[in-house]
Design an enzyme around this catalytic site. Structure first.
Site, PDB file in Angstrom:
ATOM      1  N   SER A 169       0.805  -1.221   0.000  1.00 15.98           N
ATOM      2  CA  SER A 169       0.000   0.000   0.000  1.00 15.98           C
ATOM      3  C   SER A 169       0.839   1.273   0.000  1.00 15.98           C
ATOM      4  O   SER A 169       1.887   1.343   0.656  1.00 15.98           O
ATOM      5  CB  SER A 169      -0.915   0.023   1.227  1.00 15.98           C
ATOM      6  OG  SER A 169      -1.785  -1.080   1.218  1.00 15.98           O
ATOM      7  N   HIS A 211      -7.515  -0.727   5.803  1.00 15.58           N
ATOM      8  CA  HIS A 211      -7.059  -2.116   5.980  1.00 15.58           C
ATOM      9  C   HIS A 211      -7.192  -2.576   7.436  1.00 15.58           C
ATOM     10  O   HIS A 211      -7.508  -3.754   7.686  1.00 15.58           O
ATOM     11  CB  HIS A 211      -5.614  -2.256   5.504  1.00 15.58           C
ATOM     12  CG  HIS A 211      -5.466  -2.217   4.014  1.00 15.58           C
ATOM     13  ND1 HIS A 211      -5.905  -3.232   3.196  1.00 15.58           N
ATOM     14  CD2 HIS A 211      -4.932  -1.270   3.186  1.00 15.58           C
ATOM     15  CE1 HIS A 211      -5.645  -2.925   1.930  1.00 15.58           C
ATOM     16  NE2 HIS A 211      -5.062  -1.740   1.901  1.00 15.58           N
TER      17      HIS A 211
END
Length: 504
Positions: free
Chosen positions: A336, A434
């Protein structure tokens, strides 16, 4: 049941509020000049706005006839859609303001129903439930009927998704502070959440054989790592790669949220090997080389679906899909970006420069190395030199500066991800996403995104959020309920280093 004294006190207060509301409405109605100023369009292009709203938004049927009233003609919805679609931006604001304010909830009726509900508290349960149902129905905005009818015509759902995008832009830009606009946004979000529930979504795998229109939209919507050309796109849907999207029957050919996955031997620590490597473009997949699934990009394509949970469900569905295709696969992780880290760091350095607190962020030895490498004097000049290096990304061109700054930026980044909070949750939006899904903050990666965008946004650092499937539910509950972040030893070690070297 509510106690008798509480009922009488609450009943009296509601009645007084009701009388004050009616009195205030009468005063406002008497101010003819003010009413005319508000209701008269400011431009010739919106002359028919009030006529159309009055024509297409029917009065709310009575409670008794709510299921018996015939639906309005489809032409009403089409007329509204056509009229609104041709308005300029400012006129859309004017129309949405009138729609939300003049065709919302009948507050006087709600007040009367609230009094009736209080009056029934000492009666039987069936009477109380019926009055509660009447009150619930009375809280329905008039414009909700129009929204429901629009959703049933061709292109109507897409129109309402775009309409909410306009409403969200109005709110975020503070073009209007009207609570009615916020209420309209809440009504639209509630409706869209029902229409786009996970059970109504279809999971599609995008391949090179998918329709050209879909491939083009996948390319256009990619928000994390922009697609450079058709060869690049072919690579991202080819061997050792997967691309999935959620679609909806009411918006055919329109991907709602898109997830790109890399199939690798180990959990990737840099994006260059995923989006810039073309060696396997025409190769056959070797199952023995596929041990991990890396979620390297997830993009929501519809601004109007903001806040409607889609991305987390997509990841869960894709995990099940990949487990079915590769039963031996046990490693699932994101790779990410860290948007906002560079901006946060620049702000921190500016603050410490003003306060003369350079020693609170770097050690004495680290400041000496920065001073020597930048040829700057101790104190404020060194802090300013470091801030300029981060701003311009010039340090990436110097091996010496990269060696000096690696430990500094790694621990600062770990703290930004783990320690910087907004309302108790992770400040970074990607981290928050997340962690809500139950992932573990697993590894911070140095030199992971060397693209100009990656360096500018996060000093080239990326992070893995790892999904341990037997722990995601527990981790999600801990984060959402207790605001506790599950992190690996590497991340916690970097956070500890930051706490030893810094005094924030």
């Amino acid at each position: 049941m509510i106690s008798h004294p509480a009922i009488w006190a609450l009943r009296s207060s509601v009645r007084c509020w009701c009388h004050r509301t009616v009195f205030k409405a009468a005063l406002e109605a008497s101010d003819v000049s003010a009413w005319r100023w508000y209701s008269t369009p400011v431009r010739g292009g919106v002359t028919g706005m009030e006529d159309i709203l009055a024509r297409v938004i029917a009065p709310l049927p009575t409670y008794e006839t709510r299921d018996k009233s015939p639906p309005p003609p489809e032409s009403n919805s089409l007329e509204f859609m056509h009229f609104y679609g041709n308005l300029e931006k400012e006129d859309k604001l004017h129309m949405l303001t009138k729609l939300s304010q003049d065709f919302g909830v009948d507050h006087r009726n709600v007040s009367e129903l609230a009094v009736r509900l209080l009056d029934t508290q000492l009666r039987d349960l069936s009477t109380i439930l019926q009055v509660e149902d009447r009150l619930r129905y009375g809280l329905t905005p008039r414009y909700k009927q129009l929204l429901n009818h629009i959703s049933r015509v061709e292109g109507g759902v897409k129109f309402l998704v775009d309409l909410r995008a306009d409403v969200l832009e109005i709110i975020s830009s503070k073009a209007s502070e009207s609570p009615h606009i916020r209420d309209l946004n809440g009504t639209l979000k509630s409706l869209l959440s029902e229409w786009f529930s996970v059970g109504l979504l279809r999971l599609e795998r995008i391949t090179w054989q998918s329709p050209c229109e879909i491939l083009q939209k996948i390319s256009q919507y990619e928000a994390v790592h922009p697609v450079r050309n058709w060869t690049d796109l072919k690579r991202r849907v080819g061997p050792y790669r997967r691309c999935y999207a959620f679609t909806h029957a009411a918006m055919p050919g329109e991907p709602l949220v898109v997830l790109h996955v890399a199939l690798t031997e180990d959990i990737s620590d840099n994006i260059q090997s995923i989006v810039r490597e073309f060696a396997t473009l025409d190769s056959e997949e070797d199952v023995n080389k596929i041990n991990a699934a890396i979620f390297y990009s997830i993009s929501s394509t519809q601004a109007g679906l903001q806040g409607v949970e889609l991305g987390n469900y997509l990841i869960k569905r894709v995990v099940r899909e990949l487990q079915s295709e590769f039963p031996h696969m046990a490693q699932f992780s994101s790779l990410s970006p860290i948007p906002g880290f560079s901006s946060w760091l620049q702000g921190l350095l500016s603050q410490f420069r003003k306060e003369g607190r350079g020693s609170d962020i770097l050690s004495e030895q680290e400041w000496k190395e920065v001073e020597q490498a930048t040829d700057s004097a101790p104190g404020t000049p060194a802090i300013e030199a470091l801030r300029k290096l981060i701003t311009t990304s010039e340090w990436m061109r110097s091996e010496r500066l990269m060696r000096i700054l690696e430990p500094v930026l790694m621990r600062l980044c770990a703290w930004y991800l783990y320690g910087e909070k907004r309302r108790g949750y992770a400040l970074n939006p990607v981290a928050n996403f997340h962690l809500q899904n139950g992932a573990t903050m697993w590894r911070v990666n140095w030199h992971a995104d060397t693209s100009p965008r990656g360096v500018a946004n996060s000093c080239g650092i990326m992070v893995n959020y790892r999904y341990f499937l037997n722990e995601t539910s527990k981790n999600s509950a801990l984060y959402l309920q207790n605001k506790a972040i599950t992190a690996s030893e590497q991340v916690l070690g970097l956070v500890t280093q930051f706490q030893k070297n810094s005094k924030l």
